[in-house]
Design a protein around this motif. Structure first.
Motif, short mmCIF file in Angstrom:
data_model
loop_
_atom_site.label_atom_id
_atom_site.label_comp_id
_atom_site.label_asym_id
_atom_site.label_seq_id
_atom_site.Cartn_x
_atom_site.Cartn_y
_atom_site.Cartn_z
N SER A 3 47.02 -39.98 43.60
CA SER A 3 45.84 -40.30 44.41
C SER A 3 45.62 -41.80 44.49
N LEU A 4 45.39 -42.29 45.69
CA LEU A 4 45.03 -43.69 45.88
C LEU A 4 43.53 -43.87 45.93
N PHE A 5 42.81 -42.75 45.90
CA PHE A 5 41.37 -42.80 46.12
C PHE A 5 40.58 -42.67 44.83
N ARG A 6 41.13 -41.99 43.83
CA ARG A 6 40.34 -41.73 42.63
C ARG A 6 39.98 -43.03 41.93
N GLY A 7 38.75 -43.13 41.56
CA GLY A 7 38.30 -44.30 40.80
C GLY A 7 37.95 -45.47 41.68
N GLY A 8 37.94 -45.68 42.06
CA GLY A 8 37.56 -46.93 42.70
C GLY A 8 36.14 -46.97 43.18
N MET A 72 37.85 -26.23 55.03
CA MET A 72 36.62 -26.09 55.82
C MET A 72 35.51 -25.54 54.92
N GLY A 73 34.35 -26.16 55.00
CA GLY A 73 33.22 -25.72 54.19
C GLY A 73 33.23 -26.25 52.78
N SER A 74 34.28 -27.01 52.42
CA SER A 74 34.39 -27.57 51.07
C SER A 74 34.16 -29.07 51.14
N TYR A 75 32.96 -29.50 50.78
CA TYR A 75 32.61 -30.91 50.96
C TYR A 75 32.35 -31.62 49.63
N GLN A 76 32.87 -31.04 48.53
CA GLN A 76 32.79 -31.77 47.26
C GLN A 76 33.64 -33.03 47.37
N MET A 77 33.32 -34.03 46.56
CA MET A 77 34.01 -35.32 46.68
C MET A 77 35.52 -35.19 46.54
N ASP A 78 35.99 -34.39 45.59
CA ASP A 78 37.44 -34.25 45.43
C ASP A 78 38.10 -33.71 46.70
N TYR A 84 41.28 -37.28 53.11
CA TYR A 84 41.67 -38.65 53.47
C TYR A 84 43.03 -39.02 52.89
N GLU A 85 43.40 -38.45 51.75
CA GLU A 85 44.74 -38.69 51.21
C GLU A 85 45.80 -38.11 52.14
N GLU A 86 45.53 -36.92 52.69
CA GLU A 86 46.45 -36.32 53.64
C GLU A 86 46.51 -37.16 54.92
N MET A 87 45.37 -37.68 55.34
CA MET A 87 45.34 -38.54 56.53
C MET A 87 46.19 -39.79 56.31
N LEU A 88 46.08 -40.38 55.13
CA LEU A 88 46.86 -41.57 54.82
C LEU A 88 48.35 -41.26 54.79
N SER A 89 48.71 -40.12 54.23
CA SER A 89 50.11 -39.72 54.17
C SER A 89 50.68 -39.57 55.58
N ARG A 90 49.92 -38.97 56.47
CA ARG A 90 50.37 -38.79 57.85
C ARG A 90 50.42 -40.13 58.58
N ALA A 91 49.47 -41.02 58.26
CA ALA A 91 49.45 -42.35 58.88
C ALA A 91 50.72 -43.12 58.53
N LYS A 92 51.19 -42.96 57.32
CA LYS A 92 52.41 -43.65 56.89
C LYS A 92 53.60 -43.19 57.72
N LEU A 109 32.34 -44.31 52.65
CA LEU A 109 32.40 -45.02 51.38
C LEU A 109 33.54 -46.04 51.41
N GLN A 110 33.30 -47.18 50.77
CA GLN A 110 34.33 -48.21 50.73
C GLN A 110 35.59 -47.73 50.03
N LYS A 111 35.45 -46.88 49.02
CA LYS A 111 36.63 -46.39 48.30
C LYS A 111 37.48 -45.46 49.17
N ILE A 112 36.91 -44.95 50.24
CA ILE A 112 37.69 -44.17 51.20
C ILE A 112 38.39 -45.11 52.18
N ARG A 113 37.71 -46.18 52.55
CA ARG A 113 38.28 -47.13 53.52
C ARG A 113 39.40 -47.96 52.92
N ASP A 114 39.22 -48.38 51.67
CA ASP A 114 40.11 -49.36 51.06
C ASP A 114 41.60 -49.00 51.08
N PRO A 115 41.98 -47.74 50.77
CA PRO A 115 43.43 -47.44 50.81
C PRO A 115 44.05 -47.64 52.18
#
Length: 197
Positions: A3-8, A72-78, A84-92, A109-115
């Motif tokens: 994950s590039l998103f966790r923690g930040g 769908m219907g699952s909006y917990q942070m994880d 967004y991790e899948e979106m980044l993988s496809r973007a690559k 959130l900035q931690k979503i934008r930053d990767p």
């Protein structure tokens, strides 16, 4: 996956302006990454799809990806971060093709934008950020209608609005209405073209 998103809507058509034609020719040589962000109901998806069509770019939307990967219907942070991790993988993968890409999500959130920002910088892929806003009355009207790929309602809107972090990077702000979609896309194309010269 590390994950590039966790923690930040429908795409609309209208006569091409000279700037649009120039941008299409230009984008074949130098691709751009356009991050379209905004609150639920702001009109960002409708806008992003129209912009992608106009500049001949690929389109990736968080709602469609969420549906495809069964969240769908699952909006917990994880789960949000997984989308967004899948979106980044496809973007690559799209970057490897040399095509321009329009991303569509809240990116609240900035931690979503930053990767995505770091990824673009690492490859010298020109990144442009467009923030879509709309009056709350219009948003309420839009969210009251069922939508194929999104379950967001006013409760979700209010929650994301309260957590939306200021955009640190330079960006274009567009006010969405139900009658100025053509003008909004033309404004964005000019912004992309002028900033990309």
């Amino acid at each position: 996956m590390i994950s590039l998103f966790r923690g930040g809507g429908n795409v609309f058509d209208y006569p091409q302006s000279l700037d649009c034609v120039i941008m299409k020719k230009h984008s074949k040589v130098n691709s751009v990454l356009v991050m379209v962000m905004g609150l639920p109901g702001s009109g960002k998806s409708y806008f992003a799809k129209g912009l992608a069509k106009e500049i001949g770019a690929e389109y990736l939307g968080s709602d469609e990806i969420r549906k495809e990967i069964g969240l769908m219907g699952s909006y917990q942070m994880d789960n949000k971060l997984s989308v967004y991790e899948e979106m980044l993988s496809r973007a690559k993968e799209i970057h490897k093709s040399g095509r321009s890409l329009v991303l569509d999500g809240t990116f609240y959130l900035q931690k979503i934008r930053d990767p995505f920002i770091s990824f673009a910088k690492s490859l010298s892929w020109k990144l442009l950020i467009i923030h879509i806003k709309a009056d709350e009355e219009l948003i309420s009207k839009r969210l009251s209608k069922p939508r194929e790929d999104s379950e967001a309602d006013m409760e979700v809107y209010q929650k994301i609005k309260s957590e939306f972090e200021p955009i640190r990077e330079a960006h274009l702000l567009i006010q969405s209405t139900d009658s100025a979609l053509q003008e909004s896309v033309e404004k964005a194309v000019k912004y992309i073209h002028s900033d990309h010269e």
